[in-house]
Design a protein around this motif. Structure first.
Motif, mmCIF file in Angstrom:
data_model
loop_
_atom_site.group_PDB
_atom_site.id
_atom_site.type_symbol
_atom_site.label_atom_id
_atom_site.label_comp_id
_atom_site.label_asym_id
_atom_site.label_seq_id
_atom_site.Cartn_x
_atom_site.Cartn_y
_atom_site.Cartn_z
ATOM 1 N N ARG B 113 1.106 -1.040 0.312
ATOM 2 C CA ARG B 113 0.117 -0.398 0.061
ATOM 3 C C ARG B 113 0.761 1.109 -0.100
ATOM 4 O O ARG B 113 -0.088 1.734 -0.431
ATOM 5 C CB ARG B 113 -0.979 -0.687 0.754
ATOM 6 C CG ARG B 113 -2.124 0.777 1.007
ATOM 7 C CD ARG B 113 -3.018 0.122 2.089
ATOM 8 N NE ARG B 113 -2.501 0.362 3.710
ATOM 9 C CZ ARG B 113 -2.696 1.229 4.300
ATOM 10 N NH1 ARG B 113 -3.309 2.042 4.372
ATOM 11 N NH2 ARG B 113 -2.295 1.131 5.860
ATOM 12 N N GLY B 114 2.110 1.107 0.591
ATOM 13 C CA GLY B 114 3.344 2.410 0.520
ATOM 14 C C GLY B 114 3.076 2.700 -0.351
ATOM 15 O O GLY B 114 3.563 4.510 -1.291
ATOM 16 N N GLN B 115 3.174 1.890 -1.332
ATOM 17 C CA GLN B 115 3.912 2.514 -3.151
ATOM 18 C C GLN B 115 2.701 3.094 -3.784
ATOM 19 O O GLN B 115 2.848 4.201 -4.016
ATOM 20 C CB GLN B 115 3.270 1.228 -4.079
ATOM 21 C CG GLN B 115 4.504 -0.015 -3.480
ATOM 22 C CD GLN B 115 6.794 1.057 -4.059
ATOM 23 O OE1 GLN B 115 6.309 0.978 -5.943
ATOM 24 N NE2 GLN B 115 7.236 1.144 -2.861
ATOM 25 N N GLU B 117 0.512 4.881 -1.810
ATOM 26 C CA GLU B 117 0.460 6.337 -0.876
ATOM 27 C C GLU B 117 1.704 7.259 -1.367
ATOM 28 O O GLU B 117 1.656 8.076 -1.429
ATOM 29 C CB GLU B 117 0.443 5.469 0.777
ATOM 30 C CG GLU B 117 -0.509 5.007 1.428
ATOM 31 C CD GLU B 117 -0.878 4.904 2.286
ATOM 32 O OE1 GLU B 117 1.138 4.486 2.922
ATOM 33 O OE2 GLU B 117 -1.658 4.279 2.993
ATOM 34 N N ALA B 118 3.414 6.963 -1.741
ATOM 35 C CA ALA B 118 3.818 7.281 -2.017
ATOM 36 C C ALA B 118 3.663 8.214 -3.373
ATOM 37 O O ALA B 118 3.862 9.026 -3.352
ATOM 38 C CB ALA B 118 5.692 5.997 -2.164
ATOM 39 N N ALA B 119 3.417 7.437 -4.534
ATOM 40 C CA ALA B 119 2.452 8.050 -5.935
ATOM 41 C C ALA B 119 1.568 8.918 -5.581
ATOM 42 O O ALA B 119 1.435 10.027 -5.927
ATOM 43 C CB ALA B 119 1.716 6.623 -6.161
ATOM 44 N N HIS B 120 0.559 8.686 -4.227
ATOM 45 C CA HIS B 120 -0.481 9.880 -3.946
ATOM 46 C C HIS B 120 0.822 11.064 -3.325
ATOM 47 O O HIS B 120 0.052 12.068 -4.124
ATOM 48 C CB HIS B 120 -1.296 9.301 -3.349
ATOM 49 C CG HIS B 120 -2.399 10.335 -2.495
ATOM 50 N ND1 HIS B 120 -3.647 10.173 -3.353
ATOM 51 C CD2 HIS B 120 -2.261 11.360 -1.757
ATOM 52 C CE1 HIS B 120 -3.657 11.416 -2.873
ATOM 53 N NE2 HIS B 120 -3.884 11.625 -1.843
ATOM 54 N N ALA B 121 1.043 10.717 -2.664
ATOM 55 C CA ALA B 121 2.204 11.960 -2.115
ATOM 56 C C ALA B 121 2.787 12.776 -3.378
ATOM 57 O O ALA B 121 3.386 14.265 -2.626
ATOM 58 C CB ALA B 121 3.129 12.206 -0.969
ATOM 59 N N LEU B 122 3.052 12.280 -4.451
ATOM 60 C CA LEU B 122 3.835 12.663 -5.685
ATOM 61 C C LEU B 122 2.960 13.357 -6.324
ATOM 62 O O LEU B 122 2.985 14.210 -7.170
ATOM 63 C CB LEU B 122 4.556 12.064 -6.170
ATOM 64 C CG LEU B 122 5.999 11.188 -5.075
ATOM 65 C CD1 LEU B 122 6.877 9.883 -5.691
ATOM 66 C CD2 LEU B 122 7.072 12.878 -5.363
ATOM 67 N N HIS B 123 1.111 13.110 -6.230
ATOM 68 C CA HIS B 123 -0.252 13.954 -6.801
ATOM 69 C C HIS B 123 0.200 13.339 -8.330
ATOM 70 O O HIS B 123 -0.499 13.244 -9.274
ATOM 71 C CB HIS B 123 0.775 15.671 -6.976
ATOM 72 C CG HIS B 123 0.830 16.249 -5.446
ATOM 73 N ND1 HIS B 123 -0.376 16.101 -5.116
ATOM 74 C CD2 HIS B 123 1.955 16.344 -5.527
ATOM 75 C CE1 HIS B 123 0.772 16.254 -4.040
ATOM 76 N NE2 HIS B 123 1.672 16.644 -3.882
ATOM 77 N N LEU B 124 1.479 11.686 -8.154
ATOM 78 C CA LEU B 124 0.269 10.901 -9.801
ATOM 79 C C LEU B 124 -1.272 10.848 -9.643
ATOM 80 O O LEU B 124 -1.188 10.628 -8.793
ATOM 81 C CB LEU B 124 1.255 10.052 -9.814
ATOM 82 C CG LEU B 124 2.950 10.426 -9.672
ATOM 83 C CD1 LEU B 124 3.329 9.082 -9.497
ATOM 84 C CD2 LEU B 124 3.085 9.486 -11.384
ATOM 85 N N ARG B 132 2.423 3.332 -14.093
ATOM 86 C CA ARG B 132 4.503 3.355 -14.209
ATOM 87 C C ARG B 132 4.212 2.421 -12.514
ATOM 88 O O ARG B 132 5.700 2.259 -12.968
ATOM 89 C CB ARG B 132 4.429 4.893 -13.900
ATOM 90 C CG ARG B 132 3.721 5.355 -14.965
ATOM 91 C CD ARG B 132 4.882 5.025 -16.387
ATOM 92 N NE ARG B 132 6.152 5.581 -15.903
ATOM 93 C CZ ARG B 132 7.396 5.288 -16.982
ATOM 94 N NH1 ARG B 132 7.125 4.654 -17.638
ATOM 95 N NH2 ARG B 132 8.303 5.345 -15.975
ATOM 96 N N ILE B 133 3.662 2.561 -11.872
ATOM 97 C CA ILE B 133 4.149 2.114 -10.388
ATOM 98 C C ILE B 133 3.774 0.822 -9.904
ATOM 99 O O ILE B 133 4.712 -0.006 -9.760
ATOM 100 C CB ILE B 133 3.423 3.313 -9.248
ATOM 101 C CG1 ILE B 133 3.963 4.639 -9.589
ATOM 102 C CG2 ILE B 133 4.931 2.825 -8.205
ATOM 103 C CD1 ILE B 133 4.900 5.176 -9.926
ATOM 104 N N ALA B 221 8.403 -2.211 3.837
ATOM 105 C CA ALA B 221 7.442 -2.556 4.672
ATOM 106 C C ALA B 221 5.617 -1.843 5.336
ATOM 107 O O ALA B 221 5.972 -0.628 4.776
ATOM 108 C CB ALA B 221 7.148 -3.237 6.242
ATOM 109 N N ILE B 222 5.182 -1.915 5.477
ATOM 110 C CA ILE B 222 3.565 -1.521 5.692
ATOM 111 C C ILE B 222 2.884 -0.586 4.689
ATOM 112 O O ILE B 222 3.304 -0.819 3.838
ATOM 113 C CB ILE B 222 3.767 -0.245 6.774
ATOM 114 C CG1 ILE B 222 4.306 -1.209 8.169
ATOM 115 C CG2 ILE B 222 2.597 0.426 7.182
ATOM 116 C CD1 ILE B 222 4.195 0.063 9.143
#
Ligand SMILES: Nc1ncnc2c1ncn2[C@@H]1O[C@H](COP(=O)(O)OP(=O)(O)OP(=O)(O)O)[C@@H](O)[C@H]1O
Ligand SMILES: [Mg+2]
Lengths: 248, 222
Positions: B113-115, B117-124, B132-133, B221-222
């Motif tokens: 799920r962190g993937q 979330e990271a993409a969301h935090a980059l506004h993708l 892409r991810i 993780a997570i």
């Protein structure tokens, strides 16, 4: 405060089922302010960051960024949120992409930068975090500290006005903590960005922030300048918490 | 009857060609359908979820053979007449798309799920995050399962002999009628099916090894 706050939490409420995590949470953050958010485990620090970032939705109250309310999805809210970047406890780098691709992906896709522009920006940022030699490495080839520095560069590549850091060193081996904190300290000193930093490193919280906010059970229990909070906390809970942490 | 093994082979190999055709075409159809069906099942929009789930449940919950019969014997009654080959490809392709979409769905759901979330935090956007991810990582997980699904498909193509398509099994049956040598014929048929499955089994093992090496990456993780 005379000027309008950049970020405003008003009566924020968040529950996971029956577990009320934030209840009437209020906080104003001025443009350029650096805030250390501390408090016991489960007090809701991560939740505050996640709601601001839009990773979860809140149940009541409001968050405003630059005067724009975020409670309802709108084009304006989306643009307001686009000023925010976040660094996670577990880095969350994209494992199938090189360091360079991790950092250039969002600027190219979201900001429409050309490949060359994005690479120039990424190279500068990776140099700043001391990783210019690792451009073509994959995340799994890096140490935790290096991965976290890439994650910081990746967030900065979007030129955020607001940066959120959620315990960015707590997944690291002790000897790797310093190199990451050094980068965050430098940003706090030189960037002028508004920063909201959740941390359990008290000496770091003290020297990185303009204001320390102590959270407990989903509320702000006490806040003030670092010297005041660490030297002479007025709240009994803050005192007990700091005592417990220092004795660890 | 004095037909030798060599005399049996040409007929069987002609049948094997049909078997390979059906496997490849139905496999391609199943793979092509698997992503849209999986995405429908995972969609935030409930009508899409209902459609996707119904599609998968119906196709998995009823027999592939009956589905083939349905296409072959019932559709003509409604005025839609398909030749045995397209019927076989459509029937098995649809049936296997249900299983393939479950592989896709499982692989996407298995991505940290962190993937997202990271993409969301980059506004993708969601679409960019998927393309892409998430999918590039999920595909590495899917490929070995796809390869074993294709082996199952190869074996299931024997069903198409029952809608009169002259595949390997059908050719075997026909040869027995004309030569009266069930031992030799079925023995050869077994060997040919096995040989046809070898490249898929080899691919499956290779991909499995690669996918697990990829998952052995540290952190995240997570
Ligand atoms: N996705 C979730 N589902 C259910 N409960 C959750 C979820 N996320 C957080 N919680 C609960 O919300 C409460 C606050 O969690 P939060 O992560 O904000 O605390 P924290 O202050 O960051 O703690 P820590 O210092 O341990 O990171 C906890 O009780 C936690 O169990
Ligand atoms: Mg936390």
């Amino acid at each position: 405060m005379s000027t309008e706050p950049l970020i405003r939490f008003r009566g924020l409420r968040k529950a996971f089922g029956a577990n009320v995590v934030l209840e009437d949470f209020n906080m104003d953050i001025a443009d350029g302010e650096r805030i250390a958010l501390i408090g016991p485990s489960g007090s809701g620090k991560t939740t505050v960051l996640r709601l601001l970032m839009g990773l979860d939705t809140f149940d009541g109250g409001e968050i405003e960024v630059g005067g724009v309310p975020l409670s309802r999805p709108s084009e304006q809210a989306k643009l307001a949120r686009r000023q925010i970047g976040m660094v996670f406890q577990h880095f969350n780098l994209f494992p199938h992409m090189t360091v360079m691709a991790n950092v250039t992906e969002a600027p190219r896709r979201v900001l429409g930068l050309s490949n060359a522009e994005a690479q120039a920006r990424a190279t500068g940022l990776l140099r700043m975090v001391g990783l210019e030699a690792k451009l073509n490495a994959l995340p799994r080839q890096l140490s935790g500290g290096q991965q976290q520095r890439v994650a910081i560069a990746r967030a900065l590549a979007m030129r955020p006005r607001i940066m959120l850091f959620d315990e960015v060193t707590s997944a690291l081996d002790p000897e790797l903590v310093g190199e990451v904190l050094r980068v965050v300290r430098q940003l706090a000193r030189e960037s002028g960005m508004t920063m909201l930093i959740v941390t359990h490193e008290m000496s770091f919280a003290r020297d990185v922030s303009d204001r320390v906010v102590f959270m407990e059970r989903g509320r702000v229990a006490e806040q003030g300048p670092p010297d005041m909070i660490f030297r002479n906390p007025s709240n009994e809970r803050t005192r007990a918490f700091l005592q417990a942490i220092l004795e660890r | 009857m004095t037909a030798s093994v060599v005399d049996l082979l040409p007929n069987l190999l002609r049948g094997a060609t049909v078997t390979v055709e059906v496997t490849v075409a139905a496999g391609a159809l199943a793979l092509a359908l698997s992503l849209p069906v999986a995405l429908a099942r995972m969609s935030p929009a409930w009508p899409l979820r209902v459609i996707g789930t119904t599609y998968v449940e119906v196709l998995r919950g009823t027999s592939a053979l009956v589905q083939l019969f349905y296409l072959f014997f019932i559709l003509p009654l409604l005025g839609i007449r398909l030749d045995p080959l397209p019927t076989a490809i459509a029937g098995l392709g649809l049936n296997f798309s249900a299983y393939a979409s479950e592989i896709v769905r499982g692989a996407i759901a298995g991505i940290d799920r962190g993937q997202w979330e990271a993409a969301h935090a980059l506004h993708l956007s969601r679409a960019a995050t998927l393309a892409r991810i998430v999918l590039p990582q999920a595909v590495a997980v899917m490929l070995p399962s796809f390869a074993s699904l294709m082996i199952q498909l190869l074996k299931s193509t024997a069903l198409v002999s029952l809608i009169t398509l002259s595949d390997l099994t059908f050719s075997g049956q026909a040869l027995i009628t004309t030569t009266g040598r069930p031992f030799a014929v079925w023995g050869l048929v077994l060997v040919i099916y096995y040989v046809l499955s070898l490249p898929l089994a080899w691919a499956s093992n290779r991909l499995e090894a690669r996918a697990t090496a990829y998952r052995a990456r540290p952190a995240g993780a997570i």
